[in-house]
Design a protein around this motif. Structure first.
Motif, PDB file in Angstrom:
ATOM      1  N   LEU A  23     -14.861   6.170  15.257  1.00 19.18           N
ATOM      2  CA  LEU A  23     -13.577   6.554  15.144  1.00 19.18           C
ATOM      3  C   LEU A  23     -12.858   8.070  16.424  1.00 19.18           C
ATOM      4  CD1 LEU A  23     -11.622   7.869  12.540  1.00 19.18           C
ATOM      5  CD2 LEU A  23     -13.513  10.284  12.796  1.00 19.18           C
ATOM      6  N   VAL A  24     -11.262   7.512  16.240  1.00 22.39           N
ATOM      7  CA  VAL A  24     -10.749   7.803  16.911  1.00 22.39           C
ATOM      8  C   VAL A  24      -9.772   8.856  17.194  1.00 22.39           C
ATOM      9  CG1 VAL A  24      -8.931   7.004  19.334  1.00 22.39           C
ATOM     10  CG2 VAL A  24     -10.376   5.524  18.541  1.00 22.39           C
ATOM     11  N   ALA A  25      -9.641   9.143  16.307  1.00 25.33           N
ATOM     12  CA  ALA A  25      -8.242  10.004  15.305  1.00 25.33           C
ATOM     13  C   ALA A  25      -8.225   9.721  13.824  1.00 25.33           C
ATOM     14  CB  ALA A  25      -6.653  10.208  15.841  1.00 25.33           C
ATOM     15  N   VAL A  26      -7.618  10.406  13.319  1.00 28.79           N
ATOM     16  CA  VAL A  26      -8.129  10.330  11.873  1.00 28.79           C
ATOM     17  C   VAL A  26      -6.214  11.459  11.538  1.00 28.79           C
ATOM     18  CG1 VAL A  26      -9.462  11.935  10.833  1.00 28.79           C
ATOM     19  CG2 VAL A  26      -8.889  10.357   9.436  1.00 28.79           C
ATOM     20  N   VAL A  27      -5.358  11.439   9.945  1.00 29.32           N
ATOM     21  CA  VAL A  27      -4.812  12.340   9.880  1.00 29.32           C
ATOM     22  C   VAL A  27      -4.665  11.832   8.371  1.00 29.32           C
ATOM     23  CG1 VAL A  27      -2.433  10.804  10.412  1.00 29.32           C
ATOM     24  CG2 VAL A  27      -1.874  12.706  10.017  1.00 29.32           C
ATOM     25  N   SER A  28      -4.766  12.858   7.771  1.00 35.79           N
ATOM     26  CA  SER A  28      -4.349  13.091   6.513  1.00 35.79           C
ATOM     27  C   SER A  28      -3.386  12.356   5.491  1.00 35.79           C
ATOM     28  CB  SER A  28      -5.038  14.655   5.224  1.00 35.79           C
ATOM     29  OG  SER A  28      -4.680  15.709   5.634  1.00 35.79           O
ATOM     30  N   SER A  29      -3.144  12.511   4.728  1.00 34.11           N
ATOM     31  CA  SER A  29      -2.384  12.409   3.944  1.00 34.11           C
ATOM     32  C   SER A  29      -1.209  13.841   3.930  1.00 34.11           C
ATOM     33  CB  SER A  29      -2.730  12.089   2.066  1.00 34.11           C
ATOM     34  OG  SER A  29      -3.606  13.253   1.661  1.00 34.11           O
ATOM     35  N   GLY A  30      -2.294  15.488   3.880  1.00 32.76           N
ATOM     36  CA  GLY A  30      -1.414  16.830   3.935  1.00 32.76           C
ATOM     37  C   GLY A  30      -1.190  16.156   5.898  1.00 32.76           C
ATOM     38  N   ASP A  31      -1.457  15.554   7.225  1.00 33.17           N
ATOM     39  CA  ASP A  31      -0.909  15.596   8.242  1.00 33.17           C
ATOM     40  C   ASP A  31      -2.354  16.021   8.951  1.00 33.17           C
ATOM     41  OD1 ASP A  31       2.006  15.499   7.626  1.00 33.17           O
ATOM     42  OD2 ASP A  31       1.170  13.882   8.254  1.00 33.17           O
ATOM     43  N   SER A  32      -3.161  16.963   8.390  1.00 33.87           N
ATOM     44  CA  SER A  32      -4.087  16.967   9.087  1.00 33.87           C
ATOM     45  C   SER A  32      -4.738  16.364  10.347  1.00 33.87           C
ATOM     46  CB  SER A  32      -5.144  18.037   8.291  1.00 33.87           C
ATOM     47  OG  SER A  32      -4.093  18.943   7.631  1.00 33.87           O
ATOM     48  N   ILE A  81       0.736  -1.635  -0.079  1.00 30.48           N
ATOM     49  CA  ILE A  81       0.466  -0.105   0.298  1.00 30.48           C
ATOM     50  C   ILE A  81       0.651   1.485   0.352  1.00 30.48           C
ATOM     51  CG2 ILE A  81      -0.014   0.066   2.609  1.00 30.48           C
ATOM     52  CD1 ILE A  81      -3.145   1.248   2.140  1.00 30.48           C
ATOM     53  N   THR A  82       0.305   2.566  -1.183  1.00 33.03           N
ATOM     54  CA  THR A  82       1.196   2.884  -0.800  1.00 33.03           C
ATOM     55  C   THR A  82       0.425   4.395   0.170  1.00 33.03           C
ATOM     56  OG1 THR A  82       1.701   3.168  -3.321  1.00 33.03           O
ATOM     57  CG2 THR A  82       1.966   5.614  -2.590  1.00 33.03           C
ATOM     58  N   PHE A  83       1.004   4.062   2.075  1.00 31.23           N
ATOM     59  CA  PHE A  83       0.623   5.674   2.604  1.00 31.23           C
ATOM     60  C   PHE A  83      -0.007   6.817   2.229  1.00 31.23           C
ATOM     61  CE2 PHE A  83       0.823   2.523   6.369  1.00 31.23           C
ATOM     62  CZ  PHE A  83       0.315   2.993   7.477  1.00 31.23           C
ATOM     63  N   SER A  84       1.376   7.072   0.830  1.00 32.54           N
ATOM     64  CA  SER A  84       1.032   8.901   0.695  1.00 32.54           C
ATOM     65  C   SER A  84      -0.598   8.920   0.180  1.00 32.54           C
ATOM     66  CB  SER A  84       1.992   9.293   0.613  1.00 32.54           C
ATOM     67  OG  SER A  84       2.480   8.333  -0.628  1.00 32.54           O
ATOM     68  N   MET A  85      -1.110   7.974  -0.745  1.00 34.54           N
ATOM     69  CA  MET A  85      -2.473   8.072  -1.361  1.00 34.54           C
ATOM     70  C   MET A  85      -2.984   7.376  -0.594  1.00 34.54           C
ATOM     71  SD  MET A  85      -1.781   6.174  -4.126  1.00 34.54           S
ATOM     72  CE  MET A  85      -2.653   6.402  -4.442  1.00 34.54           C
ATOM     73  N   TYR A  86      -3.240   7.250   1.028  1.00 29.92           N
ATOM     74  CA  TYR A  86      -4.882   7.191   2.105  1.00 29.92           C
ATOM     75  C   TYR A  86      -4.569   8.148   3.794  1.00 29.92           C
ATOM     76  CZ  TYR A  86      -4.757   2.849  -0.519  1.00 29.92           C
ATOM     77  OH  TYR A  86      -5.223   2.060  -1.785  1.00 29.92           O
ATOM     78  N   THR A  87      -5.585   8.472   3.398  1.00 27.84           N
ATOM     79  CA  THR A  87      -6.103   9.106   4.863  1.00 27.84           C
ATOM     80  C   THR A  87      -6.027   7.692   5.809  1.00 27.84           C
ATOM     81  OG1 THR A  87      -7.550  10.777   3.768  1.00 27.84           O
ATOM     82  CG2 THR A  87      -8.134   9.893   6.518  1.00 27.84           C
ATOM     83  N   MET A  88      -5.440   8.160   7.204  1.00 30.13           N
ATOM     84  CA  MET A  88      -5.122   7.147   7.861  1.00 30.13           C
ATOM     85  C   MET A  88      -5.979   7.086   9.282  1.00 30.13           C
ATOM     86  SD  MET A  88      -3.542   4.796   5.677  1.00 30.13           S
ATOM     87  CE  MET A  88      -3.375   3.412   7.322  1.00 30.13           C
ATOM     88  N   GLY A  89      -6.585   6.409   9.824  1.00 31.38           N
ATOM     89  CA  GLY A  89      -7.301   6.697  10.875  1.00 31.38           C
ATOM     90  C   GLY A  89      -7.150   5.040  11.987  1.00 31.38           C
ATOM     91  N   TRP A  90      -8.146   5.454  13.001  1.00 34.23           N
ATOM     92  CA  TRP A  90      -7.702   4.997  14.016  1.00 34.23           C
ATOM     93  C   TRP A  90      -9.091   4.157  15.008  1.00 34.23           C
ATOM     94  CZ3 TRP A  90      -4.177   1.089  16.250  1.00 34.23           C
ATOM     95  CH2 TRP A  90      -2.942   1.273  15.472  1.00 34.23           C
ATOM     96  N   TYR A  91      -9.476   3.183  14.995  1.00 35.34           N
ATOM     97  CA  TYR A  91     -10.992   3.497  15.285  1.00 35.34           C
ATOM     98  C   TYR A  91     -10.671   2.414  16.316  1.00 35.34           C
ATOM     99  CZ  TYR A  91     -12.852   4.965  10.744  1.00 35.34           C
ATOM    100  OH  TYR A  91     -13.442   5.986   9.575  1.00 35.34           O
ATOM    101  N   ARG A  92     -11.834   2.161  17.584  1.00 33.09           N
ATOM    102  CA  ARG A  92     -11.990   1.640  18.569  1.00 33.09           C
ATOM    103  C   ARG A  92     -13.571   1.526  18.734  1.00 33.09           C
ATOM    104  NH1 ARG A  92     -11.130   5.949  23.505  1.00 33.09           N
ATOM    105  NH2 ARG A  92     -12.626   6.812  23.368  1.00 33.09           N
ATOM    106  N   GLN A  93     -13.845   0.293  18.649  1.00 36.11           N
ATOM    107  CA  GLN A  93     -14.660  -1.139  19.270  1.00 36.11           C
ATOM    108  C   GLN A  93     -14.649  -1.706  20.642  1.00 36.11           C
ATOM    109  OE1 GLN A  93     -16.245  -3.208  16.712  1.00 36.11           O
ATOM    110  NE2 GLN A  93     -18.476  -3.379  17.306  1.00 36.11           N
ATOM    111  N   ALA A  94     -15.519  -0.773  21.760  1.00 31.25           N
ATOM    112  CA  ALA A  94     -15.840  -1.880  23.319  1.00 31.25           C
ATOM    113  C   ALA A  94     -16.768  -2.826  23.165  1.00 31.25           C
ATOM    114  CB  ALA A  94     -16.091  -0.609  23.818  1.00 31.25           C
ATOM    115  N   PRO A  95     -16.526  -3.709  23.905  1.00 28.93           N
ATOM    116  CA  PRO A  95     -17.693  -4.557  23.712  1.00 28.93           C
ATOM    117  C   PRO A  95     -19.449  -4.151  24.018  1.00 28.93           C
ATOM    118  CG  PRO A  95     -16.299  -4.909  24.871  1.00 28.93           C
ATOM    119  CD  PRO A  95     -16.044  -3.959  25.089  1.00 28.93           C
ATOM    120  N   GLY A  96     -19.687  -4.405  23.291  1.00 30.53           N
ATOM    121  CA  GLY A  96     -21.247  -4.320  23.370  1.00 30.53           C
ATOM    122  C   GLY A  96     -21.668  -2.806  22.695  1.00 30.53           C
ATOM    123  N   LYS A  97     -20.429  -2.409  22.175  1.00 34.03           N
ATOM    124  CA  LYS A  97     -20.829  -1.033  21.839  1.00 34.03           C
ATOM    125  C   LYS A  97     -20.439  -0.986  19.585  1.00 34.03           C
ATOM    126  CE  LYS A  97     -20.143   1.581  25.863  1.00 34.03           C
ATOM    127  NZ  LYS A  97     -19.541   2.886  25.864  1.00 34.03           N
TER     128      LYS A  97
END
Length: 118
Positions: A47-56, A27-43
């Protein structure tokens, strides 16, 4: 075949810190917005956090000021530094990649467990 592999999860006491990593292959990372998500039991997965290709960056209100997302395109890796952890941060954390030209193209990692408990 694209793979996203998370690491760095574990058991930590309240107030502690963890650093999650997500390494991508085929995968070419620079072509993707990258994010972290989480899932707790029963929920639902959230979305936790996201960083764009431009570092926003953007964060869920519940983690602002405590978590920091960053990326290193040369290493095809995205990080989530988590400080001042709370029991309510306990969840499986997933890495996500979303193509910046076609958001319908996306990938998920397998998840890493984070448990905050004394």
């Amino acid at each position: 075949q694209v793979q996203l592999v998370e690491s760095g999860g574990g058991l930590v006491q309240p107030g502690g810190s963890l650093r999650l990593s997500c390494a991508g292959s085929e995968i070419t990372f620079s072509m993707y917005t990258m994010g972290w998500y989480r899932q707790a039991p029963g929920k639902q997965r959230e979305l936790v956090a996201v960083v764009s290709s431009g570092d926003s960056t953007n964060y869920a209100e519940s983690v602002k000021g405590r978590f920091t997302i960053s990326r290193n395109n040369a290493k095809n890796t995205v990080y989530l530094q988590m400080n001042s952890l709370k029991p309510e941060d306990t969840a499986v954390y997933y890495c996500n990649a979303k193509n910046i030209f076609n958001p319908a193209i996306g990938y998920w990692g397998q998840g890493t467990q984070v448990t905050v408990s004394s």
